[in-house]
Structure formats: C-alpha cells, structure tokens
Enzyme design. Structure first.
Site, PDB file in Angstrom:
ATOM      1  N   ALA A 389       0.858  -1.179   0.000  1.00  0.00           N
ATOM      2  CA  ALA A 389       0.000   0.000   0.000  1.00  0.00           C
ATOM      3  C   ALA A 389       0.894   1.230   0.000  1.00  0.00           C
ATOM      4  O   ALA A 389       2.112   1.139   0.183  1.00  0.00           O
ATOM      5  CB  ALA A 389      -0.927   0.006   1.209  1.00  0.00           C
ATOM      6  N   HIS A 424      -0.807   0.673   9.455  1.00  0.00           N
ATOM      7  CA  HIS A 424       0.496   1.202   9.051  1.00  0.00           C
ATOM      8  C   HIS A 424       0.324   2.453   8.188  1.00  0.00           C
ATOM      9  O   HIS A 424       0.961   3.493   8.430  1.00  0.00           O
ATOM     10  CB  HIS A 424       1.267   0.134   8.278  1.00  0.00           C
ATOM     11  CG  HIS A 424       2.613   0.580   7.798  1.00  0.00           C
ATOM     12  ND1 HIS A 424       3.774   0.305   8.492  1.00  0.00           N
ATOM     13  CD2 HIS A 424       2.993   1.286   6.699  1.00  0.00           C
ATOM     14  CE1 HIS A 424       4.805   0.824   7.834  1.00  0.00           C
ATOM     15  NE2 HIS A 424       4.349   1.424   6.737  1.00  0.00           N
ATOM     16  N   GLU A 425      -0.541   2.366   7.175  1.00  0.00           N
ATOM     17  CA  GLU A 425      -0.695   3.491   6.248  1.00  0.00           C
ATOM     18  C   GLU A 425      -1.336   4.694   6.925  1.00  0.00           C
ATOM     19  O   GLU A 425      -0.934   5.839   6.684  1.00  0.00           O
ATOM     20  CB  GLU A 425      -1.516   3.062   5.029  1.00  0.00           C
ATOM     21  CG  GLU A 425      -0.944   1.879   4.266  1.00  0.00           C
ATOM     22  CD  GLU A 425       0.518   2.068   3.880  1.00  0.00           C
ATOM     23  OE1 GLU A 425       0.936   3.209   3.614  1.00  0.00           O
ATOM     24  OE2 GLU A 425       1.248   1.059   3.836  1.00  0.00           O
TER      25      GLU A 425
END
Length: 606
Positions: A389, A424-425
């Site tokens: 991503a 995370h993103e």
C-alpha cells in the site's frame, strides 16, 4: 562491525549512544617491485605493447558504461524550438562538461551536477492540469510552479523524467509581484538536461539571476507522455469482468516518480501545496488527495474534475486515479469522510476495511492529540500495485489483497494482514505526511515509526490478535535472520545515488528499525515515548526533520516531563564486509547491563 549501545548516567545526566563502528582486520601488504633494466626480446616487447593496448581499450569501455549522459540544447528558447521535441537531444556531454562559463559563486555556476537540488529555490505552490486518456494510454499536462529564492542563483534546476516530452516554447519564467501577480518575464538562455539525475537546468540570460526573497513562477505548457503498466508514475491497470477487459489509471510517486508525471522539485524536503485539475472521460471518476470541489462537463465525452488545494506536503505523497470503481462510505472522527473503492465484482469485500479504518483514525488522533488535517480519506484497491500500500495523503492506494476481505473465503492471516496494512498506512498521516524526513537516508525513521505505531493500534483495535506478544516471533526473529547475512546494511544508510533509494525500502529499514524503537520505548517508557512523538509532530508539522532533530525532541520531552536531562545520540556509519556486530546496553545508575552479540551467517563471531 562493532555495534555498541551505551546508556551512561552521571548525576542527573543520562546519555544514550548507539554506534556502529567498523572493526575489521585489514592485511597490510607491502609490494616491492624492482625493475632491473635489461635487454628485452622482441617477443616481450610485442606482449607488452599488446597488454598496454588492451588496458587502454578496457578503460575506454568502462568509461563508456559509467559516464553520465548530460545533454545540452545549446540554443535559446525561441520560436525555432516551437516544435515538440524530446527533452533530451541526441548530443551528449561528459558529466563534468558544461557549455557556459564558470563564474565565481557555485550558485551562479550553470554546470550543476549533484544528486540534490540547489537550496536556493523552494517551491510553495504547484498548479497541475492533466488530461488523461484512458483508452489511448496517453496524457497531456500543464504545470506551473511558484517558488521563492533564498539565495541569488543564475539558473533553476527542475526534475523531469526523460519520457516527458516538452514544447520548450511553452516554458516561461516570471517574476511575481504582490499577491503573486505576474511581473516581468525572465529570459532563458538555454536548457541542459542531466539524464542520470533526471533534471533540467534552465540557464538565465547573461546578467539575469533569481534574487533573494523574491517569488517567481515557472510554467511548463503542453508536455505529454505515454502511460505504461510499469507500476510507476501514472500507469494503467487492467481487470476482467464478465469477459470484458477494463482499464483504469493509478499512480505511484514514491520515491522518485513524481517527475514522471509533472516537472517538479522532487525531494521530500521541498514541500509545497498542490492544486490539481484532471480532465478525463465522463464515464470515469477521478480522485486525488483532496475532495472534489467542482466537476465541469467539457463536451459529450470529457469532463474536468477540480480538487481542493492540498496541505503543505512532499511531492511523493501526491496521487491520482481515474476509474469506473464505486465506493462505500462512512463518517470517521471529526467528520472525516471515509470511502473504500473497489471494482464492482469485489464490492462486497470492502465492508471489513470500512469498519477498521475509522477505528484506526480514532486511535491515532487520540494517541497524538492532533486531528487529521485532510477532510476526506479515500482507500482504493488497485488490481495492480507494486507495494502492499502507499500512504498518499487523503488517497491511500492498496494492493487488492491488502484491503479486501471476503468473509467466506479469507483466512485469519488475511484479516491480520489487512488490519496491519491499514494501521500502518494511516499512522503515516502523522509520522511521514505531517512531519517528514529530509532525505531518503532517513526513510527508516518514517517506516520504523509507522511499524511501531501500527502494532499499538492493532492491539487496541483487535486485541484478540495478541500482536504485542507474537510480533517478536513473527517479525523480529525474521528480520534478525535477514540481518545475519553479510549483504545486510545499517538501518540508516547514506543515499546519494538516486538509483539506490528504492533498495532501502526493505525489512532492515522497516523491522530492524522498529526493533530499535521498540527497545527505546521499553527503556524510556510508553508515556515519554508518546509525548515525544506528540512534541515532534507539533514542532515539525508541514516541515521536515532529520534523525538528530528527532532525538533532540526526545531529550527536550524528557527534561519537561521529569526535569531530568537525557541526551539521545545516534551515530551510524558504514560497516565493511566483515560485520561482527556487538550490541551493549548499559545503565550505570541502576547497574544494569545487557550484552548481545550479533550472529553472522557462515561467519565466526567473537
């Protein structure tokens, strides 16, 4: 390599030092060559002559392979260049050659040849207009860049990929007056191109230069490029539905791919705002980082979508999609508009992500005590995507397997991976997007902190995963094995060659960096770790920092919380091919000491 982490205390002073030091044995070989003059036979002379010729030929071949191509148009930008042409003419020069006279000041020398751009010019606003033809896989663009001069300079250096084709008669530079009104035009003497570093050098006419504290605008009209499926810059992705192949447009600009889409000052520290307009076929929907503010129908086939201006951010965070996807949506914390996009066939697999995303935003807004800056957050599942991503601000792009969850077919490990990637993103909105590293040698800070934060969010959102108990086995042990080979590298590695940047987005930067931060958080405590990150984001909001500035914030936070001085120093240098690494952590105040010797595969450690 000896890797020592020392924690020493003297009265109220505590010093944390992390060092990677080379400690390899080098043999001292002395070679004495004595040449005794004697008569040489004809055969020896012939062999010697042939050897010299071979050496000269080899040197010439090596030079041909390693020289950097620089092309110089060596012509004024006038009506004679009105026809479209390749940005890099066929004539080339040696990397160190230039067609202009060398002046006294390096910022007045027009033969710039560095991997980094000059620090004189800093952009503050891009206006990017793209016309994207999905069917023909082709786009046209017009870009204007407004920038400020901080030091007199006689040229402008702007990144651009060789595949962008320009009409140089459409390149103009203007002095900006009050309220950014166009002023006098500056004359461009000639244009040179550095193919290795992918930038143009626009040489101003004799006697002209950019003046300190003045604003300027450079305009690039009517450039174009084909759209490929190489997963970089703007690229096309295909999928099949009902035996029909459909095409969409996606972007990936990290780390150095913004220059493939528009001319730019393509470095993380050169942040600016972006105004995006995309023309596209009317049956498609165009997305970018910010919310759509207007959609204008141009004719029966084409529409123009205009987006709101972005926050101050780095070029690599810009994103675009043009597709026939449809979203599902919800409202997150502080009225954040959240949408998840996927192809129609996978529309039923988007609900799980839509449930997780608001929880992740709520966790990080509470953790940092700072609200998300953008007003909407699109999460887009691309059929083809190189990474898991990408954290583009306001338009996060995913590989389909990292966002879509099928309740009937997906496994528990699929669910774990989706939650991990989403957390995370989204964590990057704070650590990476709001506050950004200065250069790619500190990319480990960006990714390692995101890993640290994602695990904390996962533990809150999905406690049944027991992520904080299992990550040592799943992640840390795995990267320890990867780090045990001689080809490993330090967490922080000097990056100069632009071709090296991508290779450091690896498990050493992500997981080993996370392991170091995990030890730091365990040593200083959760409260100080969290407060230090809050202080860091507030201090460097819409700006950039390096590693030492981050550690300084930790030191200042310690002094504020406990009225105790604590110094964090990180010194990381390169190791040689004999990486015997010893880690030592010592806290003299409590008389605690930990020694750990790193294992090198197929090597003997002391």
């Amino acid at each position: 390599v000896t890797c020592e982490s020392l924690i020493m205390s003297n009265n109220l002073d505590t010093t944390v030092r992390v060092k990677l030091m080379g400690d390899g044995k080098m043999a001292n070989n002395e070679l004495d060559v004595g040449i005794k003059e004697s008569e040489k036979s004809g055969k020896n002379r012939l062999i010697l002559a042939l050897s010299i010729m071979c050496i000269i030929l080899a040197i010439g071949l090596i030079f041909c392979f390693v020289r950097y191509k620089i092309c110089d148009s060596n012509a004024a930008i006038n009506s004679s260049l009105s026809s479209k042409k390749s940005p890099c003419p066929k004539t080339t020069q040696s990397r160190l050659q230039t067609s202009v006279d060398i002046l006294n000041d390096e910022y007045l020398v027009a033969n710039w040849n560095d991997s980094r751009l000059p620090s004189s010019l800093k952009p503050y606003l891009y206006e990017i207009n793209l016309r994207i033809n999905v069917d023909d896989k082709f786009f046209n663009g017009t870009t204007s860049i407004k920038f400020k001069c901080f030091r007199p300079i006689a040229f402008a250096v702007v990144h651009s990929d060789p595949n962008l084709v320009y009409d140089f008669s459409g390149v103009k530079i203007y002095n900006l007056l009050y309220n950014d009104q166009l002023g006098q035009s500056l004359q461009i003497k000639n244009v040179s191109y550095n193919a290795f570093y992918s930038y143009f050098i626009f040489h101003l006419d004799n006697g002209q230069k950019f003046l300190e504290n003045q604003n300027y605008e450079i305009v690039f009209e009517n450039y174009n490029s084909t759209i490929t499926n190489n997963l970089k810059g703007i690229y096309y992705s295909t999928y099949v539905t009902n035996n029909v192949t459909k095409t969409i447009i996606v972007s990936q600009l990290q780390p150095l791919e913004a220059r493939k889409v528009f001319p730019s000052f393509d470095e993380p520290s050169l942040k600016a705002q972006f105004q995006i307009r995309i023309e596209h076929h009317s049956e498609f929907t165009a997305l970018s980082n910010m919310e759509e503010i207007m959609k204008i129908k141009l004719d029966d086939s084409w529409s123009r979508t205009i987006f709101n201006i972005t926050p101050i951010m780095s070029t690599y965070l810009l994103a675009f999609t043009v597709s026939d996807f449809k979203p599902i949506s919800t409202i997150g914390p502080n009225n954040l508009k959240i949408r998840v996009w996927a192809r129609d066939d996978y529309a039923n697999n988007t609900q799980y992500a839509l449930n997780i995303i608001p929880k992740a935003y709520a966790y990080f807004e509470d953790y940092f005590q700072i609200k998300e800056v953008v007003s909407k957050s699109d999460h887009f599942a691309a059929p083809d995507f190189n990474a898991g991503a990408m954290e583009n601000w306001g338009l996060v792009l995913y590989r389909e397997s990292a966002l879509l969850y099928d309740p009937e077919k997906s496994l528990l490990e699929d669910e774990y991976f989706i939650v991990l990637v989403i957390c995370h993103e989204i964590s990057h909105s704070w650590f990476g997007n709001m506050a950004t590293f200065k250069w790619w040698d500190n990319v480990w800070l960006n990714e390692a902190f995101a890993n640290s934060l994602m695990y904390l969010a996962m533990d809150k959102i999905k406690p049944e995963f027991n992520v904080l108990e299992t990550l040592v086995v799943h992640d840390i042990f795995n990267v320890m094995e990867k780090d045990s080979v001689e080809t490993s590298h330090p967490v922080s590695t000097h990056v100069d060659d632009p071709t090296q940047v991508q290779q450091y987005f690896d498990e050493i930067s992500y997981e080993k960096g996370f392991s170091v931060l995990r030890m730091l958080r365990g040593f200083i405590g959760d409260d100080l770790f969290r407060q230090s990150l809050r202080n860091h984001i507030n201090k460097y909001m819409f700006s950039n920092c390096d590693m030492n500035e981050l550690w300084k914030v930790f030191t200042e936070s310690r002094m504020i919380l406990n009225n105790e001085k604590m110094i964090f120093t990180v010194e990381i240098i390169y190791f040689n091919i004999f990486p015997n690494c010893k880690l030592q952590i010592q806290h003299i105040r409590n008389n605690d000491k930990l020694d750990n010797t790193r294992r090198i595969s197929h090597n003997t450690c002391d």
